[in-house]
Write a protein that holds these residues in place. Structure first.
Motif, short mmCIF file in Angstrom:
data_model
loop_
_atom_site.label_atom_id
_atom_site.label_comp_id
_atom_site.label_asym_id
_atom_site.label_seq_id
_atom_site.Cartn_x
_atom_site.Cartn_y
_atom_site.Cartn_z
N ALA A 66 0.86 -0.94 0.16
CA ALA A 66 0.12 0.24 0.06
C ALA A 66 0.60 1.01 -0.28
O ALA A 66 2.01 1.26 0.54
CB ALA A 66 -0.70 -0.07 1.19
N GLY A 67 0.57 2.20 -0.39
CA GLY A 67 1.01 3.29 -0.03
C GLY A 67 -0.07 4.42 0.45
O GLY A 67 -0.92 4.35 0.00
N ALA A 68 0.27 5.39 0.39
CA ALA A 68 -0.17 6.58 1.44
C ALA A 68 0.07 8.24 1.75
O ALA A 68 1.67 8.09 1.51
CB ALA A 68 -0.18 6.47 3.47
N ASP A 69 -0.55 8.98 2.07
CA ASP A 69 -0.44 10.34 2.24
C ASP A 69 -0.93 11.05 3.09
O ASP A 69 -2.01 11.17 2.98
CB ASP A 69 -0.54 11.23 0.86
N ILE A 70 -0.06 11.12 3.75
CA ILE A 70 -1.00 12.33 4.82
C ILE A 70 -0.14 13.14 5.34
O ILE A 70 0.58 13.43 5.10
CB ILE A 70 -0.78 10.86 6.27
N THR A 71 -1.56 14.50 5.43
CA THR A 71 -1.24 16.12 5.61
C THR A 71 -1.52 16.57 6.83
O THR A 71 -2.69 16.26 7.26
CB THR A 71 -1.74 17.40 3.89
N TYR A 72 -1.04 16.83 7.63
CA TYR A 72 -0.95 17.49 8.62
C TYR A 72 -0.59 18.75 9.00
O TYR A 72 0.22 19.56 7.76
CB TYR A 72 0.04 17.49 9.76
N VAL A 73 -2.01 19.89 9.69
CA VAL A 73 -1.09 21.18 9.50
C VAL A 73 -1.06 21.74 10.94
O VAL A 73 -0.75 20.49 11.89
CB VAL A 73 -2.91 22.21 9.33
N LEU A 74 -0.07 22.31 10.83
CA LEU A 74 1.12 22.34 12.24
C LEU A 74 0.12 23.70 12.73
O LEU A 74 -0.39 25.27 12.42
CB LEU A 74 2.48 23.49 11.82
N ILE A 75 0.01 23.55 14.59
CA ILE A 75 -0.66 24.36 14.60
C ILE A 75 -0.12 25.37 16.26
O ILE A 75 1.01 24.33 16.60
CB ILE A 75 -1.68 23.23 15.87
N GLN A 76 -0.45 25.97 16.56
CA GLN A 76 -0.15 26.19 18.14
C GLN A 76 -1.29 25.75 19.28
O GLN A 76 -2.19 26.38 18.79
CB GLN A 76 0.07 28.05 18.24
N PRO A 77 -0.87 24.96 19.76
CA PRO A 77 -2.14 24.70 21.15
C PRO A 77 -2.19 25.72 22.05
O PRO A 77 -3.11 25.64 22.11
CB PRO A 77 -1.11 23.30 21.96
N SER A 78 -1.63 26.97 22.11
CA SER A 78 -1.97 27.69 23.18
C SER A 78 -3.27 28.53 22.29
O SER A 78 -3.76 28.79 23.90
CB SER A 78 -0.23 28.34 23.76
N THR A 79 -3.20 28.23 21.49
CA THR A 79 -4.53 29.46 20.95
C THR A 79 -4.84 28.39 19.73
O THR A 79 -5.89 29.31 19.50
CB THR A 79 -3.75 30.66 19.75
N MET A 80 -4.66 27.63 19.08
CA MET A 80 -5.66 25.79 18.47
C MET A 80 -5.53 27.05 17.00
O MET A 80 -6.78 26.95 16.41
CB MET A 80 -6.61 25.88 19.14
N THR A 81 -4.57 27.80 16.67
CA THR A 81 -5.07 27.91 15.49
C THR A 81 -3.71 27.37 14.06
O THR A 81 -2.05 27.27 15.03
CB THR A 81 -4.11 29.93 14.96
N LYS A 82 -3.74 27.70 13.48
CA LYS A 82 -2.38 27.11 12.74
C LYS A 82 -1.63 28.26 12.68
O LYS A 82 -1.74 29.72 12.65
CB LYS A 82 -2.89 26.86 11.19
N THR A 83 0.38 27.86 12.44
CA THR A 83 1.67 28.82 12.27
C THR A 83 1.92 28.44 11.33
O THR A 83 2.41 27.03 10.98
CB THR A 83 1.59 28.08 13.58
N PRO A 84 2.78 28.87 10.45
CA PRO A 84 3.68 28.50 9.64
C PRO A 84 5.09 27.86 10.12
O PRO A 84 5.15 27.97 11.51
CB PRO A 84 4.24 29.89 9.43
N VAL A 85 4.98 26.09 9.22
CA VAL A 85 6.23 26.33 9.27
C VAL A 85 7.46 26.93 9.67
O VAL A 85 8.36 27.47 9.44
CB VAL A 85 6.37 25.04 8.33
N PRO A 86 8.26 26.66 10.81
CA PRO A 86 10.01 27.21 10.89
C PRO A 86 10.87 26.64 9.87
O PRO A 86 10.91 25.22 9.82
CB PRO A 86 9.81 26.62 12.21
N ASP A 87 11.47 27.53 9.56
CA ASP A 87 12.67 27.07 9.58
C ASP A 87 13.75 26.07 9.85
O ASP A 87 13.18 24.88 8.69
CB ASP A 87 13.82 27.79 8.83
N ALA A 88 13.32 25.62 10.68
CA ALA A 88 14.30 24.57 11.29
C ALA A 88 13.46 23.42 10.73
O ALA A 88 13.89 22.15 10.52
CB ALA A 88 14.94 24.46 13.18
#
Length: 155
Positions: free
Chosen positions: A109-131
């Motif tokens: 099988a093959g799979a693709d999973i997409t995640y959004v990065l969030i800040q748990p303190s605000t429950m809002t999405k946030t940019p992926v840091p460079d590191a």
């Protein structure tokens, strides 16, 4: 733990009896579990303990999971998940997985999973840091982690 840097990160695990359906193959819904377990091991190798992300007020949430079935896997098969980063966007990233049957190399099988990065303190999405972006892009080539017990132990 490292075998070949020509291969992506690999995680091996054994199919358990309770994961199979009436046709004696892995039940389709179990692949979501396999993706989750495999990606958790990948994240651990890349970033250390998951708490390291949480300590930065970062977390990931699934927004999409697609699985394509190629061949049946059965009880007691050892599956090898091969994992690499896919698209890395502004606030989300995709991880690509391929599940092979260990021993004969059959693509199961093959799979693709997409995640959004969030800040748990605000429950809002946030940019992926460079590191984090850099770590995802580099991945963990050549790293092999196994929970399958397929290797013969010296006694």
């Amino acid at each position: 733990m490292t075998e070949s840097t020509n291969l992506p990160f690999r995680f091996r695990f054994r199919v358990r009896y309770g994961e199979c359906d009436a046709q004696s193959v892995v039940f389709n819904a179990r692949y979501a579990d396999y993706v989750d377990i495999s990606v958790n091991e990948y994240i651990r190798v890349l970033f250390g303990d998951y708490q390291n992300l949480l300590n930065q007020d970062l977390d990931i949430q699934v927004v999409s999971l697609t699985v394509n079935y190629r061949a049946p896997a059965r009880f007691d098969d050892v599956l090898e998940a091969r994992i690499r980063a896919g698209r890395i966007g502004n606030t989300s990233f995709t991880v690509h997985l391929e599940f092979y049957r260990y021993g004969d190399g059959l693509l199961v099988a093959g799979a693709d999973i997409t995640y959004v990065l969030i800040q748990p303190s605000t429950m809002t999405k946030t940019p992926v840091p460079d590191a984090i972006r850099k770590t995802l892009e580099e991945g963990a080539p050549g790293v092999l982690l196994s929970h399958a017990g397929e290797q013969v132990q010296d006694r």
